[in-house]
Enzyme design. Structure first.
Site, PDB file in Angstrom:
ATOM      1  N   ILE A 168      89.814 -12.056 -24.649  1.00  0.00           N
ATOM      2  CA  ILE A 168      89.005 -11.233 -25.439  1.00  0.00           C
ATOM      3  C   ILE A 168      89.076  -9.743 -24.637  1.00  0.00           C
ATOM      4  CG2 ILE A 168      86.768 -10.500 -26.048  1.00  0.00           C
ATOM      5  CD1 ILE A 168      85.659 -13.340 -26.301  1.00  0.00           C
ATOM      6  N   THR A 211      79.457  -7.604 -25.293  1.00  0.00           N
ATOM      7  CA  THR A 211      79.788  -8.816 -26.358  1.00  0.00           C
ATOM      8  C   THR A 211      79.818 -10.084 -25.705  1.00  0.00           C
ATOM      9  OG1 THR A 211      81.975  -8.143 -26.486  1.00  0.00           O
ATOM     10  CG2 THR A 211      80.790  -7.298 -28.157  1.00  0.00           C
ATOM     11  N   ARG A 214      77.943 -12.101 -22.605  1.00  0.00           N
ATOM     12  CA  ARG A 214      76.431 -12.864 -22.693  1.00  0.00           C
ATOM     13  C   ARG A 214      75.609 -11.785 -22.052  1.00  0.00           C
ATOM     14  NH1 ARG A 214      78.666 -15.897 -25.420  1.00  0.00           N
ATOM     15  NH2 ARG A 214      78.892 -18.155 -25.454  1.00  0.00           N
ATOM     16  N   ASP A 221      75.737  -6.866 -28.556  1.00  0.00           N
ATOM     17  CA  ASP A 221      75.735  -8.091 -29.250  1.00  0.00           C
ATOM     18  C   ASP A 221      74.953  -8.935 -28.779  1.00  0.00           C
ATOM     19  OD1 ASP A 221      76.775  -9.403 -31.872  1.00  0.00           O
ATOM     20  OD2 ASP A 221      78.330 -10.378 -30.743  1.00  0.00           O
ATOM     21  N   GLU A 231      68.076 -13.277 -26.565  1.00  0.00           N
ATOM     22  CA  GLU A 231      68.403 -13.614 -27.729  1.00  0.00           C
ATOM     23  C   GLU A 231      68.069 -15.049 -28.212  1.00  0.00           C
ATOM     24  OE1 GLU A 231      72.457 -12.795 -27.490  1.00  0.00           O
ATOM     25  OE2 GLU A 231      72.944 -14.781 -27.669  1.00  0.00           O
ATOM     26  N   HIS A 266      74.601 -11.427 -31.899  1.00  0.00           N
ATOM     27  CA  HIS A 266      75.609 -12.358 -31.365  1.00  0.00           C
ATOM     28  C   HIS A 266      76.802 -12.679 -32.459  1.00  0.00           C
ATOM     29  CE1 HIS A 266      76.411 -15.417 -28.222  1.00  0.00           C
ATOM     30  NE2 HIS A 266      77.390 -15.169 -28.581  1.00  0.00           N
ATOM     31  N   GLN A 267      77.253 -11.678 -32.964  1.00  0.00           N
ATOM     32  CA  GLN A 267      78.197 -12.127 -34.438  1.00  0.00           C
ATOM     33  C   GLN A 267      79.594 -11.759 -33.985  1.00  0.00           C
ATOM     34  OE1 GLN A 267      76.359  -8.711 -37.076  1.00  0.00           O
ATOM     35  NE2 GLN A 267      78.506  -8.478 -37.141  1.00  0.00           N
TER      36      GLN A 267
END
Ligand code: NAI
Length: 328
Positions: A156, A230, A232, A256, A261, A293-294
């Site tokens: 990523i 994005t 953790r 994110d 969460e 978290h998308q």
């Protein structure tokens, strides 16, 4: 082989159902309930379970799964920081994951958060809907010519580096295992923090990376830095981030993922009074953009997740090499 699929949403089932005819010997039973201590006993009668980032796979839950004769945990995600691997090993349970289902999906979302938080498009949209066409509060900064710092240059992180280069940014990188083939400029983490106009986190959450962004590291960042996470939530000490935002350290922040969460991620909580307050505090700042978290949520990624999870299940069922096994 029977697999209990915890925390199933319609979109999950849709992508797994498409592949059903190719795996006649694997049956998935989809339940909405997520996996935690109270629901672990539902696994009785199945050979394995399938879980996601927000499932509780701590020692007690794994013991209960073992008690229910579960032999396989299929993580339908890349991260597995929520799995007690030592306990799984002790119980003889194999843990398989989907190592990379679409790095671009997450990286593109990271850049979407940068653009949203920087150019305030989330606010501009609402303002225009209310016939408020003033530009007050919407000023951003150009990314072109600025420096992006990528923490973690795995799949990523590299995709994000490519996107930043596409925006005409200079890219710095930090990774304890630098990949020289990428041609990126590797620097120390301290150097990255102090030289970057945009910092994007792409390393896994481990004891070493927990709260990698904290009061101390924030103090070394450039003033008016843009920070995006994005990866953790636990990578950032939220209290210290809030203090930094209040001190005007950050030009924009895109998240994110965040520490609180797991209590409500993927659930509609609009009718509830939330017991936690961090998210509300973050949302109160005009330069913060939050999503739930998308990063992974594209058609391509969901197709790849279903394909690899089924391949993992089939490899386990037929005693083939478990190439996506995770262990200590
Ligand atoms: P990857 O395993 O390909 O890359 C991780 C990189 O981080 C590796 O190069 C590794 O050497 C590096 N790393 C390890 N320790 C580090 C440290 N202390 N400091 C800096 N770098 C370090 O993983 P991938 O696929 O790129 O995913 C990265 C993270 O993204 C995952 O761990 C997961 O937490 C998160 N993720 C988030 C999603 C979302 O929907 N928001 C979806 C998928 C993954």
């Amino acid at each position: 082989m029977k697999i209990l699929f915890y925390g199933a949403k319609d979109y999950d089932q849709q992508f797994f159902d498409k592949l059903k005819p190719e795996y006649p010997n694997i049956e998935f039973v989809f339940i909405e309930s997520n996996l935690y201590k109270e629901t672990a006993s539902l696994a009785a009668g199945n050979d394995g379970i399938c879980a996601f980032v927000n499932a509780d796979l701590s020692a007690g839950v794994i013991e209960e799964l073992h008690h229910q004769r579960i032999r396989l945990i299929l993580m339908r995600c890349a991260g597995y920081n929520n799995v007690d691997l030592a306990k799984a090993k002790e119980c003889g349970i194999s843990v398989l994951r989907v190592p990379g289902y679409s790095p671009e999906a997450v990286a593109e979302h990271a850049m979407a958060l940068v653009l949203t938080a920087n150019r305030h498009t989330h606010k501009a949209y609402i303002k225009c809907r209310e016939n408020n066409f003033s530009l007050n509060g919407l000023m951003g900064i150009n990314l072109y010519g600025k420096t992006a710092g990528i923490v973690g240059t795995g799949k990523i992180g590299l995709a994000m580096a490519r996107i930043c280069q596409g925006f005409g940014m200079k890219v710095l990188a930090y990774d304890p295992f630098p990949n020289e083939k990428t041609g990126l400029i590797y620097v120390s983490l301290g150097q990255l923090f102090s030289s970057s106009d945009l910092i994007s986190l792409h390393c896994p959450l481990t004891p070493e990376t927990h709260h990698i962004v904290n009061r101390e590291s924030i103090s070394h960042m450039k003033d008016r830095v843009i920070l995006v996470n994005t990866s953790r939530g636990g990578l950032i000490c939220t209290e210290d981030l809030i203090a930094g935002i209040r001190d005007h350290k950050f030009f924009a922040v895109g998240l994110d993922v965040y520490e609180e969460e797991s209590d409500f991620v993927y659930e509609d909580m609009s009718e509830y009074i939330l017991k936690t307050s961090t998210v509300q505090r973050l949302l109160s700042f005009p330069n913060v953009a939050l999503t739930s978290h998308q990063g992974f949520f594209t058609e391509e990624a969901l197709t790849n997740i279903a394909e690899t999870t089924l391949e993992n299940a089939e490899a386990f069922r037929t005693d083939m090499e478990l190439k996506n096994a995770v262990s200590l």
